[in-house]
Design a protein around this motif. Structure first.
Motif, PDB file in Angstrom:
ATOM      1  N   LEU A  15      -3.148  12.185  -1.029  1.00  0.00           N
ATOM      2  CA  LEU A  15      -3.789  10.983  -1.569  1.00  0.00           C
ATOM      3  C   LEU A  15      -2.842   9.786  -1.508  1.00  0.00           C
ATOM      4  N   GLU A  16      -1.610   9.988  -1.905  1.00  0.00           N
ATOM      5  CA  GLU A  16      -0.613   8.908  -1.866  1.00  0.00           C
ATOM      6  C   GLU A  16      -0.350   8.460  -0.424  1.00  0.00           C
ATOM      7  N   PHE A  17      -0.268   9.406   0.502  1.00  0.00           N
ATOM      8  CA  PHE A  17      -0.058   9.103   1.921  1.00  0.00           C
ATOM      9  C   PHE A  17      -1.209   8.257   2.470  1.00  0.00           C
ATOM     10  N   VAL A  18      -2.447   8.678   2.204  1.00  0.00           N
ATOM     11  CA  VAL A  18      -3.626   7.949   2.712  1.00  0.00           C
ATOM     12  C   VAL A  18      -3.686   6.543   2.119  1.00  0.00           C
ATOM     13  N   ASN A  19      -3.369   6.405   0.847  1.00  0.00           N
ATOM     14  CA  ASN A  19      -3.355   5.077   0.232  1.00  0.00           C
ATOM     15  C   ASN A  19      -2.314   4.177   0.894  1.00  0.00           C
ATOM     16  N   THR A  20      -1.194   4.747   1.303  1.00  0.00           N
ATOM     17  CA  THR A  20      -0.136   3.971   1.965  1.00  0.00           C
ATOM     18  C   THR A  20      -0.549   3.571   3.377  1.00  0.00           C
ATOM     19  N   VAL A  21      -0.994   4.540   4.192  1.00  0.00           N
ATOM     20  CA  VAL A  21      -1.306   4.228   5.599  1.00  0.00           C
ATOM     21  C   VAL A  21      -2.560   3.371   5.744  1.00  0.00           C
ATOM     22  N   SER A  22      -3.446   3.401   4.763  1.00  0.00           N
ATOM     23  CA  SER A  22      -4.678   2.607   4.838  1.00  0.00           C
ATOM     24  C   SER A  22      -4.408   1.107   4.771  1.00  0.00           C
ATOM     25  N   LYS A  23      -3.236   0.715   4.326  1.00  0.00           N
ATOM     26  CA  LYS A  23      -2.873  -0.698   4.245  1.00  0.00           C
ATOM     27  C   LYS A  23      -2.505  -1.291   5.605  1.00  0.00           C
ATOM     28  N   TYR A  24      -2.388  -0.448   6.626  1.00  0.00           N
ATOM     29  CA  TYR A  24      -1.987  -0.900   7.956  1.00  0.00           C
ATOM     30  C   TYR A  24      -3.209  -0.929   8.864  1.00  0.00           C
ATOM     31  N   GLU A  25      -3.283  -1.966   9.702  1.00  0.00           N
ATOM     32  CA  GLU A  25      -4.468  -2.168  10.535  1.00  0.00           C
ATOM     33  C   GLU A  25      -4.514  -1.291  11.780  1.00  0.00           C
ATOM     34  N   PHE A  26      -3.372  -0.848  12.276  1.00  0.00           N
ATOM     35  CA  PHE A  26      -3.380  -0.075  13.523  1.00  0.00           C
ATOM     36  C   PHE A  26      -3.900   1.346  13.284  1.00  0.00           C
ATOM     37  N   ASP A  27      -4.378   1.961  14.373  1.00  0.00           N
ATOM     38  CA  ASP A  27      -4.948   3.308  14.303  1.00  0.00           C
ATOM     39  C   ASP A  27      -3.856   4.358  14.242  1.00  0.00           C
ATOM     40  N   MET A  28      -4.170   5.455  13.554  1.00  0.00           N
ATOM     41  CA  MET A  28      -3.252   6.590  13.434  1.00  0.00           C
ATOM     42  C   MET A  28      -4.068   7.872  13.453  1.00  0.00           C
ATOM     43  N   ASP A  29      -3.553   8.886  14.111  1.00  0.00           N
ATOM     44  CA  ASP A  29      -4.183  10.198  14.139  1.00  0.00           C
ATOM     45  C   ASP A  29      -3.190  11.238  13.668  1.00  0.00           C
ATOM     46  N   MET A  30      -3.723  12.335  13.139  1.00  0.00           N
ATOM     47  CA  MET A  30      -2.896  13.482  12.778  1.00  0.00           C
ATOM     48  C   MET A  30      -3.426  14.688  13.522  1.00  0.00           C
ATOM     49  N   LYS A  31      -2.504  15.496  14.046  1.00  0.00           N
ATOM     50  CA  LYS A  31      -2.904  16.625  14.898  1.00  0.00           C
ATOM     51  C   LYS A  31      -2.159  17.888  14.492  1.00  0.00           C
ATOM     52  N   LYS A  32      -2.921  18.973  14.371  1.00  0.00           N
ATOM     53  CA  LYS A  32      -2.347  20.304  14.167  1.00  0.00           C
ATOM     54  C   LYS A  32      -3.113  21.238  15.095  1.00  0.00           C
ATOM     55  N   GLY A  33      -2.409  21.791  16.071  1.00  0.00           N
ATOM     56  CA  GLY A  33      -3.099  22.617  17.067  1.00  0.00           C
ATOM     57  C   GLY A  33      -4.054  21.758  17.879  1.00  0.00           C
ATOM     58  N   ARG A  34      -5.307  22.195  17.950  1.00  0.00           N
ATOM     59  CA  ARG A  34      -6.311  21.423  18.695  1.00  0.00           C
ATOM     60  C   ARG A  34      -7.094  20.471  17.811  1.00  0.00           C
ATOM     61  N   LEU A  35      -6.877  20.523  16.498  1.00  0.00           N
ATOM     62  CA  LEU A  35      -7.606  19.692  15.549  1.00  0.00           C
ATOM     63  C   LEU A  35      -6.930  18.337  15.394  1.00  0.00           C
ATOM     64  N   VAL A  36      -7.691  17.264  15.622  1.00  0.00           N
ATOM     65  CA  VAL A  36      -7.184  15.898  15.482  1.00  0.00           C
ATOM     66  C   VAL A  36      -8.075  15.168  14.476  1.00  0.00           C
ATOM     67  N   VAL A  37      -7.439  14.523  13.484  1.00  0.00           N
ATOM     68  CA  VAL A  37      -8.193  13.778  12.471  1.00  0.00           C
ATOM     69  C   VAL A  37      -7.601  12.387  12.306  1.00  0.00           C
ATOM     70  N   ASP A  38      -8.392  11.490  11.747  1.00  0.00           N
ATOM     71  CA  ASP A  38      -7.932  10.137  11.425  1.00  0.00           C
ATOM     72  C   ASP A  38      -6.923  10.238  10.285  1.00  0.00           C
ATOM     73  N   ALA A  39      -5.770   9.609  10.432  1.00  0.00           N
ATOM     74  CA  ALA A  39      -4.718   9.671   9.412  1.00  0.00           C
ATOM     75  C   ALA A  39      -5.095   8.923   8.140  1.00  0.00           C
ATOM     76  N   LYS A  40      -6.197   8.183   8.167  1.00  0.00           N
ATOM     77  CA  LYS A  40      -6.648   7.454   6.980  1.00  0.00           C
ATOM     78  C   LYS A  40      -7.781   8.195   6.266  1.00  0.00           C
ATOM     79  N   SER A  41      -8.025   9.446   6.658  1.00  0.00           N
ATOM     80  CA  SER A  41      -9.101  10.253   6.096  1.00  0.00           C
ATOM     81  C   SER A  41      -8.535  11.354   5.199  1.00  0.00           C
ATOM     82  N   ILE A  42      -8.802  11.244   3.914  1.00  0.00           N
ATOM     83  CA  ILE A  42      -8.307  12.249   2.964  1.00  0.00           C
ATOM     84  C   ILE A  42      -8.867  13.629   3.300  1.00  0.00           C
ATOM     85  N   LEU A  43     -10.171  13.714   3.507  1.00  0.00           N
ATOM     86  CA  LEU A  43     -10.780  15.011   3.800  1.00  0.00           C
ATOM     87  C   LEU A  43     -10.291  15.584   5.121  1.00  0.00           C
ATOM     88  N   GLY A  44     -10.106  14.719   6.121  1.00  0.00           N
ATOM     89  CA  GLY A  44      -9.608  15.177   7.407  1.00  0.00           C
ATOM     90  C   GLY A  44      -8.233  15.803   7.278  1.00  0.00           C
TER      91      GLY A  44
END
Length: 75
Positions: A15-44
């Motif tokens: 939650l703290e991480f998402v609140n921090t990265v959401s303040k930035y306008e550029f796109d970010m992704d997080m990847k583990k194995g073949r799964l890729v999610v938006d770094a601004k998505s708590i559920l992802g």
């Protein structure tokens, strides 16, 4: 583009991480194995799990400030 390895030990850290990265306008992704999610998505990110090493990709060259703020999550 910059990359960083991240790990979370609790849902509160996610939650703290998402609140921090959401303040930035550029796109970010997080990847583990073949799964890729938006770094601004708590559920992802929660789907990637706790105590796992996750690859964070930031689609900008100007992210030194963000990297400093999230350095406590570095794996």
């Amino acid at each position: 583009m910059n990359e960083m390895k991240i790990t979370f030990k609790s849902p509160d850290e996610i939650l703290e991480f998402v609140n921090t990265v959401s303040k930035y306008e550029f796109d970010m992704d997080m990847k583990k194995g073949r799964l890729v999610v938006d770094a601004k998505s708590i559920l992802g990110i929660m789907n990637l799990g706790l105590n796992n090493v996750i690859q964070l990709t930031m689609y900008t060259d100007d992210c030194a400030d963000l990297q400093e703020k999230i350095s406590k999550y570095a794996a």
